[in-house]
Write a protein that holds these residues in place. Structure first.
Motif, mmCIF file in Angstrom:
data_model
loop_
_atom_site.group_PDB
_atom_site.id
_atom_site.type_symbol
_atom_site.label_atom_id
_atom_site.label_comp_id
_atom_site.label_asym_id
_atom_site.label_seq_id
_atom_site.Cartn_x
_atom_site.Cartn_y
_atom_site.Cartn_z
ATOM 1 N N GLU A 25 35.659 40.399 31.746
ATOM 2 C CA GLU A 25 36.695 40.443 30.963
ATOM 3 C C GLU A 25 38.230 40.847 31.319
ATOM 4 O O GLU A 25 39.186 39.503 31.436
ATOM 5 C CB GLU A 25 36.804 40.424 29.281
ATOM 6 N N LEU A 26 38.596 41.485 32.632
ATOM 7 C CA LEU A 26 39.497 41.568 32.714
ATOM 8 C C LEU A 26 40.197 40.811 33.492
ATOM 9 O O LEU A 26 40.989 40.189 34.346
ATOM 10 C CB LEU A 26 39.053 42.847 32.937
ATOM 11 N N VAL A 27 39.053 40.672 34.573
ATOM 12 C CA VAL A 27 39.006 39.397 35.755
ATOM 13 C C VAL A 27 39.809 38.388 35.199
ATOM 14 O O VAL A 27 40.408 37.589 35.580
ATOM 15 C CB VAL A 27 38.104 39.355 36.871
ATOM 16 N N ALA A 28 38.968 37.599 33.881
ATOM 17 C CA ALA A 28 39.365 36.841 33.507
ATOM 18 C C ALA A 28 41.395 36.671 32.306
ATOM 19 O O ALA A 28 41.405 35.421 33.297
ATOM 20 C CB ALA A 28 38.359 36.106 32.683
ATOM 21 N N ALA A 29 41.275 37.426 32.333
ATOM 22 C CA ALA A 29 42.167 38.139 31.325
ATOM 23 C C ALA A 29 43.473 38.413 32.599
ATOM 24 O O ALA A 29 44.781 37.131 32.735
ATOM 25 C CB ALA A 29 42.434 38.987 31.114
ATOM 26 N N ALA A 30 43.651 38.310 34.086
ATOM 27 C CA ALA A 30 44.112 38.481 35.186
ATOM 28 C C ALA A 30 44.247 37.156 35.900
ATOM 29 O O ALA A 30 45.877 36.908 35.920
ATOM 30 C CB ALA A 30 43.594 39.338 35.655
ATOM 31 N N ASN A 104 35.630 44.884 50.759
ATOM 32 C CA ASN A 104 36.509 44.776 49.197
ATOM 33 C C ASN A 104 37.944 45.296 48.524
ATOM 34 O O ASN A 104 38.558 45.909 49.330
ATOM 35 C CB ASN A 104 35.337 45.240 48.172
ATOM 36 N N HIS A 105 37.240 45.503 46.839
ATOM 37 C CA HIS A 105 39.139 46.417 46.441
ATOM 38 C C HIS A 105 39.210 47.391 45.664
ATOM 39 O O HIS A 105 37.354 47.787 45.317
ATOM 40 C CB HIS A 105 39.871 45.589 45.461
ATOM 41 N N ARG A 106 39.878 48.225 45.153
ATOM 42 C CA ARG A 106 39.697 49.556 44.907
ATOM 43 C C ARG A 106 40.191 49.050 43.290
ATOM 44 O O ARG A 106 39.104 49.731 41.701
ATOM 45 C CB ARG A 106 40.844 50.520 45.031
ATOM 46 N N ALA A 177 35.734 44.378 41.438
ATOM 47 C CA ALA A 177 36.384 45.218 42.934
ATOM 48 C C ALA A 177 35.196 45.365 43.684
ATOM 49 O O ALA A 177 35.688 44.944 44.729
ATOM 50 C CB ALA A 177 36.868 46.059 41.856
ATOM 51 N N HIS A 178 33.986 45.046 44.050
ATOM 52 C CA HIS A 178 33.170 45.243 44.525
ATOM 53 C C HIS A 178 32.695 44.011 45.869
ATOM 54 O O HIS A 178 32.028 44.465 46.943
ATOM 55 C CB HIS A 178 31.788 45.691 43.667
ATOM 56 N N THR A 179 33.529 42.952 45.098
ATOM 57 C CA THR A 179 33.176 41.774 46.052
ATOM 58 C C THR A 179 34.157 41.619 47.008
ATOM 59 O O THR A 179 34.919 42.195 47.312
ATOM 60 C CB THR A 179 34.026 40.365 45.122
ATOM 61 N N LEU A 180 32.175 41.556 47.817
ATOM 62 C CA LEU A 180 33.420 41.497 49.488
ATOM 63 C C LEU A 180 33.527 39.687 50.205
ATOM 64 O O LEU A 180 33.236 39.235 49.831
ATOM 65 C CB LEU A 180 32.234 41.874 50.572
ATOM 66 N N HIS A 181 35.115 39.820 50.126
ATOM 67 C CA HIS A 181 35.167 38.913 50.687
ATOM 68 C C HIS A 181 36.308 38.520 51.952
ATOM 69 O O HIS A 181 36.857 39.807 52.182
ATOM 70 C CB HIS A 181 36.427 37.842 49.600
ATOM 71 N N ARG A 182 36.614 37.509 52.478
ATOM 72 C CA ARG A 182 37.928 37.434 53.640
ATOM 73 C C ARG A 182 38.964 36.227 53.268
ATOM 74 O O ARG A 182 37.802 35.471 53.044
ATOM 75 C CB ARG A 182 37.154 37.296 54.974
ATOM 76 N N GLU A 197 46.197 43.544 41.101
ATOM 77 C CA GLU A 197 45.067 43.922 40.646
ATOM 78 C C GLU A 197 45.318 45.066 39.513
ATOM 79 O O GLU A 197 46.086 45.389 39.373
ATOM 80 C CB GLU A 197 45.692 45.303 41.899
ATOM 81 N N THR A 198 44.481 44.908 39.169
ATOM 82 C CA THR A 198 44.440 45.816 37.555
ATOM 83 C C THR A 198 43.423 46.749 37.039
ATOM 84 O O THR A 198 41.992 46.780 38.069
ATOM 85 C CB THR A 198 44.324 44.939 35.910
ATOM 86 N N GLY A 199 43.163 47.386 36.198
ATOM 87 C CA GLY A 199 42.272 47.913 35.933
ATOM 88 C C GLY A 199 42.428 49.476 36.044
ATOM 89 O O GLY A 199 43.173 50.283 36.404
ATOM 90 N N ALA A 200 41.940 49.946 34.445
ATOM 91 C CA ALA A 200 41.867 51.555 34.249
ATOM 92 C C ALA A 200 41.643 52.452 35.480
ATOM 93 O O ALA A 200 42.473 53.548 35.802
ATOM 94 C CB ALA A 200 41.576 52.099 32.950
ATOM 95 N N GLU A 201 40.573 52.279 35.536
ATOM 96 C CA GLU A 201 39.787 52.821 37.165
ATOM 97 C C GLU A 201 39.976 52.571 38.734
ATOM 98 O O GLU A 201 39.299 50.597 38.519
ATOM 99 C CB GLU A 201 38.233 53.108 36.497
ATOM 100 N N ARG A 202 41.116 53.432 39.258
ATOM 101 C CA ARG A 202 40.554 52.389 41.265
ATOM 102 C C ARG A 202 39.406 53.051 41.954
ATOM 103 O O ARG A 202 39.375 54.430 41.592
ATOM 104 C CB ARG A 202 41.858 53.405 41.435
#
Length: 243
Positions: A25-30, A104-106, A177-182, A197-202
């Motif tokens: 839901e967070l990625v859809a809202a972002a 990937n990202h935090r 966050a865990h998606t590996l990409h280039r 970038e969003t989310g309460a936990e990094r």
């Protein structure tokens, strides 16, 4: 706090991304947020307001720099660890240190292509089946005092390509966050994206994979001065006026 456009952007970010919803839901809202804020007309208003000195240009400049992946990273709205809204200006053929890196990202992210085109590949680790291609794995973190990128070797790995895509102006994507990409600039002219970038936990570190040879143990992060930051925003506003 800032002018009218800055306050409106902050309200949109807070209203759409408040609380701790599930990651999907967070990625859809972002993605919805960057699509709304990334229209050239609205983004121009925000960037022009920031370029006039609204907000906190000195603080934003300290978190703006040329990224190891080869783009200029300009912080627009600092919402703390929950919301960081940035403009990315990608330069073709930049020859950056990490341009071949798969990472990937935090925290979850979303990006809207304002101008130009990005190409992107998605990957997954394929250690167990032994398929794909060999790569060196690193754990990437930030140095505590300097915020430079620190890369710690984490052993060999095998990766498998799962998706190849192109994102032209007016399109968007969002990734957990865990998606590996280039990703890279896929045109001869610069590409501009609005990135959130969003989310309460990094996550404390990200995963970086490369098949292009060993990485240096640390890469310096050189922040812009306030004058350089405002100049970059003025240049970006001029680009947006031509769209």
């Amino acid at each position: 706090m800032g002018g009218r456009q800055v306050l409106a952007a902050r309200r949109l970010l807070t209203g759409a991304l408040d609380g701790e919803p599930p990651e999907h839901e967070l990625v859809a809202a972002a993605r919805s947020v960057v699509t709304e804020l990334g229209s050239p007309e609205r983004l121009l208003e925000l960037v022009a307001e920031l370029a006039s000195g609204e907000g906190d240009p000195q603080a934003c400049a300290r978190l703006s720099y040329r990224h190891v992946l080869g783009f200029d990273k300009l912080l627009l709205i600092d919402g703390g660890p929950r919301q960081m809204l940035r403009a990315h200006v990608w330069h073709p053929g930049a020859g950056a240190i990490g341009e071949e890196d798969i990472h990937n990202h935090r925290s979850p992210l979303a990006s809207y292509v304002v101008e130009g085109r990005l190409a992107m590949e998605l990957y997954e680790v394929d250690d167990e089946r032994g398929g794909g291609f060999a790569a060196a794995r690193y754990a990437e973190s930030l140095a505590q005092r300097s915020a430079d990128w620190v890369l710690k070797p984490a052993g060999p790995a095998r990766l498998r390509l799962t998706h190849v895509g192109q994102y032209a102006a007016g399109s968007s994507y969002a990734l957990p966050a865990h998606t590996l990409h280039r990703a890279w600039c896929d045109t001869d002219a610069p590409t501009v994206t609005l990135f959130l970038e969003t989310g309460a936990e990094r996550r404390r570190h990200t995963d970086v994979f490369t098949a292009a040879g060993p990485h240096p143990g640390a890469v310096a992060k050189v922040p812009l001065t306030a004058e350089e930051y405002l100049g970059a925003l003025r240049d970006l506003a001029e680009r947006l006026r031509t769209l």
